[in-house]
Design a protein around this motif. Structure first.
Motif, PDB file in Angstrom:
ATOM      1  N   PRO A   1       0.816  -1.217   0.000  1.00 54.27           N
ATOM      2  CA  PRO A   1       0.000   0.000   0.000  1.00 54.27           C
ATOM      3  C   PRO A   1       0.848   1.265   0.000  1.00 54.27           C
ATOM      4  O   PRO A   1       2.027   1.252   0.391  1.00 54.27           O
ATOM      5  CB  PRO A   1      -0.806  -0.123   1.291  1.00 54.27           C
ATOM      6  N   ALA A   2       0.231   2.344  -0.433  1.00 59.33           N
ATOM      7  CA  ALA A   2       0.892   3.649  -0.369  1.00 59.33           C
ATOM      8  C   ALA A   2       1.061   4.072   1.085  1.00 59.33           C
ATOM      9  O   ALA A   2       0.261   3.713   1.948  1.00 59.33           O
ATOM     10  CB  ALA A   2       0.065   4.686  -1.127  1.00 59.33           C
ATOM     11  N   ASP A   3       2.100   4.828   1.315  1.00 57.24           N
ATOM     12  CA  ASP A   3       2.361   5.357   2.664  1.00 57.24           C
ATOM     13  C   ASP A   3       2.652   6.847   2.553  1.00 57.24           C
ATOM     14  O   ASP A   3       3.767   7.253   2.219  1.00 57.24           O
ATOM     15  CB  ASP A   3       3.552   4.634   3.299  1.00 57.24           C
TER      16      ASP A   3
ATOM     17  N   ALA B   1      -5.744  -3.272  -2.122  1.00 56.89           N
ATOM     18  CA  ALA B   1      -5.586  -3.855  -3.452  1.00 56.89           C
ATOM     19  C   ALA B   1      -6.730  -3.454  -4.375  1.00 56.89           C
ATOM     20  O   ALA B   1      -6.527  -3.216  -5.575  1.00 56.89           O
ATOM     21  CB  ALA B   1      -5.496  -5.370  -3.342  1.00 56.89           C
ATOM     22  N   ALA B   2      -7.940  -3.361  -3.820  1.00 58.61           N
ATOM     23  CA  ALA B   2      -9.090  -2.968  -4.629  1.00 58.61           C
ATOM     24  C   ALA B   2      -8.907  -1.546  -5.165  1.00 58.61           C
ATOM     25  O   ALA B   2      -9.199  -1.271  -6.335  1.00 58.61           O
ATOM     26  CB  ALA B   2     -10.367  -3.074  -3.812  1.00 58.61           C
ATOM     27  N   GLU B   3      -8.432  -0.648  -4.324  1.00 63.96           N
ATOM     28  CA  GLU B   3      -8.185   0.723  -4.769  1.00 63.96           C
ATOM     29  C   GLU B   3      -7.073   0.755  -5.814  1.00 63.96           C
ATOM     30  O   GLU B   3      -7.141   1.514  -6.784  1.00 63.96           O
ATOM     31  CB  GLU B   3      -7.781   1.603  -3.582  1.00 63.96           C
ATOM     32  N   PHE B   4      -6.050  -0.057  -5.646  1.00 65.58           N
ATOM     33  CA  PHE B   4      -4.926  -0.088  -6.574  1.00 65.58           C
ATOM     34  C   PHE B   4      -5.382  -0.454  -7.983  1.00 65.58           C
ATOM     35  O   PHE B   4      -4.920   0.113  -8.973  1.00 65.58           O
ATOM     36  CB  PHE B   4      -3.879  -1.093  -6.085  1.00 65.58           C
ATOM     37  N   GLN B   5      -6.322  -1.387  -8.068  1.00 61.07           N
ATOM     38  CA  GLN B   5      -6.789  -1.842  -9.372  1.00 61.07           C
ATOM     39  C   GLN B   5      -7.743  -0.859 -10.033  1.00 61.07           C
ATOM     40  O   GLN B   5      -8.043  -0.975 -11.219  1.00 61.07           O
ATOM     41  CB  GLN B   5      -7.474  -3.202  -9.232  1.00 61.07           C
ATOM     42  N   ASN B   6      -8.204   0.125  -9.286  1.00 63.55           N
ATOM     43  CA  ASN B   6      -9.161   1.107  -9.796  1.00 63.55           C
ATOM     44  C   ASN B   6      -8.411   2.360 -10.237  1.00 63.55           C
ATOM     45  O   ASN B   6      -8.459   3.399  -9.596  1.00 63.55           O
ATOM     46  CB  ASN B   6     -10.195   1.445  -8.713  1.00 63.55           C
TER      47      ASN B   6
ATOM     48  N   PRO C   1      -1.684   4.859  -7.750  1.00 62.02           N
ATOM     49  CA  PRO C   1      -0.459   4.858  -6.943  1.00 62.02           C
ATOM     50  C   PRO C   1      -0.668   5.281  -5.496  1.00 62.02           C
ATOM     51  O   PRO C   1       0.205   5.068  -4.659  1.00 62.02           O
ATOM     52  CB  PRO C   1       0.442   5.849  -7.678  1.00 62.02           C
ATOM     53  N   ASN C   2      -1.832   5.873  -5.202  1.00 61.79           N
ATOM     54  CA  ASN C   2      -2.110   6.314  -3.834  1.00 61.79           C
ATOM     55  C   ASN C   2      -2.994   5.339  -3.064  1.00 61.79           C
ATOM     56  O   ASN C   2      -3.484   5.648  -1.979  1.00 61.79           O
ATOM     57  CB  ASN C   2      -2.775   7.696  -3.865  1.00 61.79           C
ATOM     58  N   ALA C   3      -3.176   4.156  -3.615  1.00 58.93           N
ATOM     59  CA  ALA C   3      -4.084   3.176  -3.017  1.00 58.93           C
ATOM     60  C   ALA C   3      -3.543   2.631  -1.704  1.00 58.93           C
ATOM     61  O   ALA C   3      -2.340   2.421  -1.535  1.00 58.93           O
ATOM     62  CB  ALA C   3      -4.302   2.026  -3.994  1.00 58.93           C
ATOM     63  N   THR C   4      -4.465   2.385  -0.795  1.00 57.32           N
ATOM     64  CA  THR C   4      -4.103   1.729   0.468  1.00 57.32           C
ATOM     65  C   THR C   4      -4.637   0.306   0.541  1.00 57.32           C
ATOM     66  O   THR C   4      -4.338  -0.417   1.482  1.00 57.32           O
ATOM     67  CB  THR C   4      -4.636   2.544   1.661  1.00 57.32           C
TER      68      THR C   4
ATOM     69  N   THR D   1       5.843   8.434   4.227  1.00 53.37           N
ATOM     70  CA  THR D   1       7.173   8.257   3.635  1.00 53.37           C
ATOM     71  C   THR D   1       7.210   8.619   2.158  1.00 53.37           C
ATOM     72  O   THR D   1       8.296   8.664   1.563  1.00 53.37           O
ATOM     73  CB  THR D   1       7.631   6.799   3.786  1.00 53.37           C
ATOM     74  N   GLY D   2       6.037   8.847   1.563  1.00 53.85           N
ATOM     75  CA  GLY D   2       5.972   9.132   0.134  1.00 53.85           C
ATOM     76  C   GLY D   2       5.973   7.886  -0.739  1.00 53.85           C
ATOM     77  O   GLY D   2       6.030   7.981  -1.963  1.00 53.85           O
ATOM     78  N   ARG D   3       5.901   6.718  -0.101  1.00 54.46           N
ATOM     79  CA  ARG D   3       5.898   5.475  -0.874  1.00 54.46           C
ATOM     80  C   ARG D   3       4.602   5.336  -1.666  1.00 54.46           C
ATOM     81  O   ARG D   3       3.514   5.564  -1.156  1.00 54.46           O
ATOM     82  CB  ARG D   3       6.048   4.284   0.062  1.00 54.46           C
ATOM     83  N   LYS D   4       4.721   4.952  -2.930  1.00 54.21           N
ATOM     84  CA  LYS D   4       3.563   4.731  -3.781  1.00 54.21           C
ATOM     85  C   LYS D   4       3.144   3.264  -3.715  1.00 54.21           C
ATOM     86  O   LYS D   4       3.964   2.379  -3.463  1.00 54.21           O
ATOM     87  CB  LYS D   4       3.884   5.112  -5.234  1.00 54.21           C
ATOM     88  N   ALA D   5       1.870   3.040  -3.917  1.00 54.47           N
ATOM     89  CA  ALA D   5       1.363   1.666  -3.944  1.00 54.47           C
ATOM     90  C   ALA D   5       1.974   0.921  -5.128  1.00 54.47           C
ATOM     91  O   ALA D   5       2.214   1.501  -6.190  1.00 54.47           O
ATOM     92  CB  ALA D   5      -0.157   1.665  -4.050  1.00 54.47           C
TER      93      ALA D   5
END
Length: 414
Positions: free
Chosen positions: A139-141, A179-184, A174-177, A144-148
């Motif tokens: 997930p994005a954080d 998996a469902a958000e990541f795929q959208n 890239p801002n998903a927290t 720390t600026g980490r992208k999903a």
């Protein structure tokens, strides 16, 4: 049944068949259904002779080898899906692309890259298959600026497992927290209307489907993202041979196949081992990435155009931007790269029209060399006209083949 009633029933059935929307969508062999988009693009063109000519074009619209379905019809349908290929054929694409990669058990499937399953399929929604991904979902954080991210490869799963997946529109958030958000993450200029149940294709299935649709083939041997040899003895050469063997086994004439690769070594391997296919193999241009190739500086082209021709390369496949530049008047014209390729006797096939999304801000990667001359969607047809009439490309990849089919029909191209 009395004869009068039989006649009435038959008449009614006849009328239903004539008026049925499904029946109305069945095209005769060679015909194309281009829909409203090409006319929308004409309406958005700058005034001039080309707009006037195209605005007077009312068909008939016919299938054309000039029109290549890039991953099918990926502007609106999940790429490399049965639905995408079928849509491309209906729009008159004379050639349809299957990007070829391999599964864990060395079976060939159609995917744009070996490790794109997290962004082009529902794999992250299938827990037991998501667990096999090279890199599970992270997930994005914001702290720390980490992208999903996630990395799921066809080589992580078997063919049987691949068949359990469904295709979706390429994209991720890239801002998903979750998996469902990541795929959208479908880009705004595409659509998810047809992405709920995209049917994935094996390479063999794509051959059978594309043949049934009356089109030709342009398989691209994708660069492996796993060390080769894979699984002990699966070499690059075995992989390259396996792709062409599928067409031989299916009885497809080599003249109907435009095999592609970004790897010059693959093209030269086919020159030595399958000259009948190499005669129209396409070397996809990526020297601009590896060498910083400059379209206006021939000294940067390694190997040179003449060297490519001498090695057995017949067709070069560059991105649109490499073939175009602006003259002193700000007009779109062929680049030095394009002129040199043609002078060396190389045919050109360009990629990829309608890939940038809306052109109101100059487009993106594909139009970067002519960005200052681009300010509206109608410039799609202006660019296409320069590529066809001045550069002399033999075909164009498009994410929406109706556009290239429309142009080819209106300009009397085959």
């Amino acid at each position: 049944m009395p004869s009068r009633h039989r006649f009435t029933l038959l008449s009614a059935l006849c009328c239903v068949a004539l008026l049925s929307p499904a029946a109305a969508q069945v095209a005769l062999p060679g015909e194309a259904q281009i829909g409203p988009r090409p006319f929308y693009l004409v309406d958005k063109m700058k005034d001039g002779a080309l707009k006037q000519k195209l605005s007077q074009c009312t068909g008939p619209f016919r299938r054309s080898d000039f029109s290549i379905g890039h991953r099918g019809a990926a502007l609106q349908f999940p790429e490399h899906s049965r639905e995408s290929y079928t849509a491309a054929a209906r729009m008159g694409a004379g050639v349809i692309e299957c990007d070829v990669t391999f599964t864990k058990d060395r079976q060939l499937v159609c995917r744009h890259s070996q490790c794109d399953l997290a962004t082009t399929t529902n794999i992250l929604s299938v827990p037991e298959l998501a667990a096999k991904c090279s890199q599970p979902f992270v997930p994005a954080d914001p702290a720390t600026g980490r992208k999903a991210s996630a990395k799921c490869c066809t080589s992580d799963i078997t063919l049987a497992e691949f068949r359990r997946l469904t295709a979706k529109m390429d994209g991720s958030n890239p801002n998903a927290t979750t998996a469902a958000e990541f795929q959208n993450g479908t880009p705004r200029w595409r659509t998810d209307l047809y992405a709920n149940s995209g049917t994935l294709m094996t390479h063999d299935e794509s051959i059978a489907l594309i043949r049934s649709l009356g089109a030709k083939f342009t398989p691209e041997l994708k660069a492996p993202e796993v060390p080769m040899p894979f699984d002990g003895d699966y070499t690059q050469e075995k992989y390259a041979a396996q792709m062409l063997d599928a067409y031989k086994a299916a009885g497809i004439p080599a003249s109907d196949v435009f095999a592609q690769s970004f790897g010059l070594a693959d093209i030269l391997f086919w020159v030595k081992t399958a000259p009948e296919f190499a005669a129209q193999a396409v070397y996809l241009e990526d020297r601009y990435e590896k060498q910083g190739l400059d379209a206006g500086k021939p000294a940067t082209w390694k190997p040179s155009m003449a060297e490519l021709k001498a090695s057995g390369v017949k067709i070069l496949g560059p991105p649109i931007a490499l073939m175009l530049t602006l003259n002193d008047k700000g007009e779109i014209v062929p680049s030095e790269y394009a002129r040199a390729a043609r002078a060396a006797g190389l045919d050109l096939i360009g990629w990829s029209l309608e890939r940038d999304g809306p052109l109101d801000k100059g487009g993106g990667f594909y139009h970067r060399s002519v960005k200052r001359a681009i300010d509206r969607d109608g410039d799609t047809l202006t660019v296409l006209d320069v590529l066809a009439q001045q550069v002399g490309v033999r075909a164009m990849f498009s994410d929406w083949p109706a556009t290239t089919t429309f142009y080819a029909s209106c300009m009397g191209m085959k």
